[in-house]
Design a protein around this motif. Structure first.
Motif, PDB file in Angstrom:
ATOM      1  N   LEU A  37      -4.066   7.615   5.186  1.00 53.29           N
ATOM      2  CA  LEU A  37      -3.233   6.425   5.280  1.00 53.29           C
ATOM      3  C   LEU A  37      -2.397   6.459   6.551  1.00 53.29           C
ATOM      4  O   LEU A  37      -2.220   7.506   7.170  1.00 53.29           O
TER       5      LEU A  37
ATOM      6  N   ALA B 161      -2.320  12.490   1.985  1.00 57.61           N
ATOM      7  CA  ALA B 161      -2.184  11.055   2.248  1.00 57.61           C
ATOM      8  C   ALA B 161      -2.134  10.769   3.744  1.00 57.61           C
ATOM      9  O   ALA B 161      -2.658   9.739   4.212  1.00 57.61           O
TER      10      ALA B 161
ATOM     11  N   VAL C 210       3.088   6.489   4.710  1.00 59.84           N
ATOM     12  CA  VAL C 210       3.437   7.757   4.043  1.00 59.84           C
ATOM     13  C   VAL C 210       4.938   7.999   4.119  1.00 59.84           C
ATOM     14  O   VAL C 210       5.565   8.418   3.138  1.00 59.84           O
TER      15      VAL C 210
ATOM     16  N   THR D 231      -5.890   1.357 -10.414  1.00 57.51           N
ATOM     17  CA  THR D 231      -4.991   2.491 -10.640  1.00 57.51           C
ATOM     18  C   THR D 231      -5.020   2.973 -12.075  1.00 57.51           C
ATOM     19  O   THR D 231      -5.053   4.181 -12.351  1.00 57.51           O
TER      20      THR D 231
ATOM     21  N   ILE E  49      -3.714   5.886  -4.163  1.00 60.46           N
ATOM     22  CA  ILE E  49      -4.482   6.164  -2.943  1.00 60.46           C
ATOM     23  C   ILE E  49      -5.959   5.847  -3.163  1.00 60.46           C
ATOM     24  O   ILE E  49      -6.623   5.275  -2.294  1.00 60.46           O
TER      25      ILE E  49
ATOM     26  N   LYS F  81       0.818  -1.218   0.000  1.00 61.59           N
ATOM     27  CA  LYS F  81       0.000   0.000   0.000  1.00 61.59           C
ATOM     28  C   LYS F  81       0.853   1.270   0.000  1.00 61.59           C
ATOM     29  O   LYS F  81       0.494   2.299   0.586  1.00 61.59           O
TER      30      LYS F  81
ATOM     31  N   PHE G  25       2.752   4.363  -2.182  1.00 61.39           N
ATOM     32  CA  PHE G  25       2.388   5.146  -3.354  1.00 61.39           C
ATOM     33  C   PHE G  25       3.582   5.987  -3.776  1.00 61.39           C
ATOM     34  O   PHE G  25       4.568   6.121  -3.052  1.00 61.39           O
TER      35      PHE G  25
ATOM     36  N   SER H 239       6.704   5.741   1.797  1.00 61.01           N
ATOM     37  CA  SER H 239       6.439   6.214   0.434  1.00 61.01           C
ATOM     38  C   SER H 239       7.327   7.401   0.085  1.00 61.01           C
ATOM     39  O   SER H 239       7.789   7.532  -1.054  1.00 61.01           O
TER      40      SER H 239
ATOM     41  N   ILE I 209      -1.938   9.653  -6.637  1.00 58.40           N
ATOM     42  CA  ILE I 209      -3.357   9.862  -6.316  1.00 58.40           C
ATOM     43  C   ILE I 209      -4.160   8.626  -6.710  1.00 58.40           C
ATOM     44  O   ILE I 209      -5.047   8.176  -5.957  1.00 58.40           O
TER      45      ILE I 209
ATOM     46  N   TYR J  13      -6.416   2.140  -2.877  1.00 60.28           N
ATOM     47  CA  TYR J  13      -6.378   1.651  -1.503  1.00 60.28           C
ATOM     48  C   TYR J  13      -7.655   1.996  -0.736  1.00 60.28           C
ATOM     49  O   TYR J  13      -8.129   1.202   0.096  1.00 60.28           O
ATOM     50  N   LEU J  14      -8.234   3.152  -1.019  1.00 62.06           N
ATOM     51  CA  LEU J  14      -9.399   3.609  -0.275  1.00 62.06           C
ATOM     52  C   LEU J  14     -10.723   3.147  -0.883  1.00 62.06           C
ATOM     53  O   LEU J  14     -11.652   2.759  -0.157  1.00 62.06           O
TER      54      LEU J  14
END
Length: 284
Positions: A168, A164, A173, A55, A46, A34, A36, A176, A43, A49-50
């Protein structure tokens, strides 16, 4: 015309390869943990994931208005190659979705995800394209507001990270961010090459003798500039030349051997084109 078409064909092939490499990095290293990356793809990840939206679908939807604006205000070749990159990336993201390499350590996933995705993006940009998104936004902002392209990308990715954090896990984050940093550095290395160039400026009373030695041992082009000392008012020849990093020790050795009092300035340069270095290739 034939040469132009061949150049465009090679660019498209390399861009497709770069898109494949990027897509593999996203599906194998980023999505399982998860993580990014930056730009509109970040974006889109994300959103996946949400809201479980693929993607590749979000990427295409977000890029459509940007490509319309880019086609109108930016170079057609750039937009065309970027469109090829975006479509091929979306296709490869779908085709490689089930590819798996078990990487349990999220730090390793972040590092290698950033490394490999950076290689893919670097190949795409090196061949005149982009993955759309922030690249097109930055160019449009620069065109209409004269705002620095790099700063626009930094601000966009900073805002993305701030958003994010709201949705998240903070550690996700942070990992990432490591991947984004590595990816950007790899892209820079691919654009500039591993063998950085140096501009050499030498002020010496023995400039002629020094230049002969440089010609004999380094075989680089040299330009003499006319310089005047502000304090002494004396006229001196100034040597101007560009060398590879590996040639720098030899330049220093020759300069100090001939004139220990020579004034030497060494400047980093991002890119050099012309005889002895990269030949510019402008394909419209």
């Amino acid at each position: 015309m034939c040469k132009s078409k061949i150049g465009n064909l090679y660019s498209v092939i390399y861009i497709i390869i770069g898109s494949f490499i990027y897509s593999v990095a996203v599906n194998i290293f980023l999505i399982p943990h998860k993580l990014f990356n930056g730009g509109l793809t970040g974006i889109a990840l994300i959103f996946e994931y949400l809201f479980f939206v693929p993607t590749e679908v979000t990427t295409i939807i977000l890029n459509i208005p940007l490509f319309i604006g880019g086609y109108r205000f930016l170079g057609k070749r750039f937009v065309y190659l970027s469109f090829v990159a975006m479509i091929s990336m979306s296709v490869f993201l779908s085709l490689t979705r089930n590819w798996q390499i078990e990487v349990k350590d999220i730090m390793l996933a972040s590092i290698f995800g950033g490394l490999i995705s950076g290689i893919g993006v670097g190949i795409i940009i090196k061949n005149g394209g982009s993955l759309g998104g922030v690249n097109i936004i930055s160019l449009l902002v620069n065109k209409f507001f004269s705002f620095d392209i790099g700063k626009t990308a930094i601000i966009f990715n900073f805002l993305l990270l701030c958003v994010a954090i709201l949705f998240l896990d903070i550690e996700i984050v942070m990992f990432s961010m490591i991947g984004i940093f590595i990816s950007n550095r790899v892209v820079d290395i691919i654009q500039m090459g591993f063998n950085r160039k140096k501009i050499i400026i030498i002020v010496s009373d023995l400039a002629d003798e020094m230049a002969r030695e440089f010609f004999q041992h380094i075989q680089r082009g040299i330009t003499f500039l006319n310089g005047i000392g502000a304090y002494t008012g004396q006229t001196k020849k100034v040597i101007y030349m560009v060398v590879c990093t590996r040639e720098l020790p030899k330049v220093r050795e020759i300069a100090h051997r001939i004139d220990p009092n020579a004034f030497i300035s060494i400047i980093d340069t991002r890119e050099v084109e012309g005889k002895g270095f990269k030949t510019p290739n402008f394909v419209s």
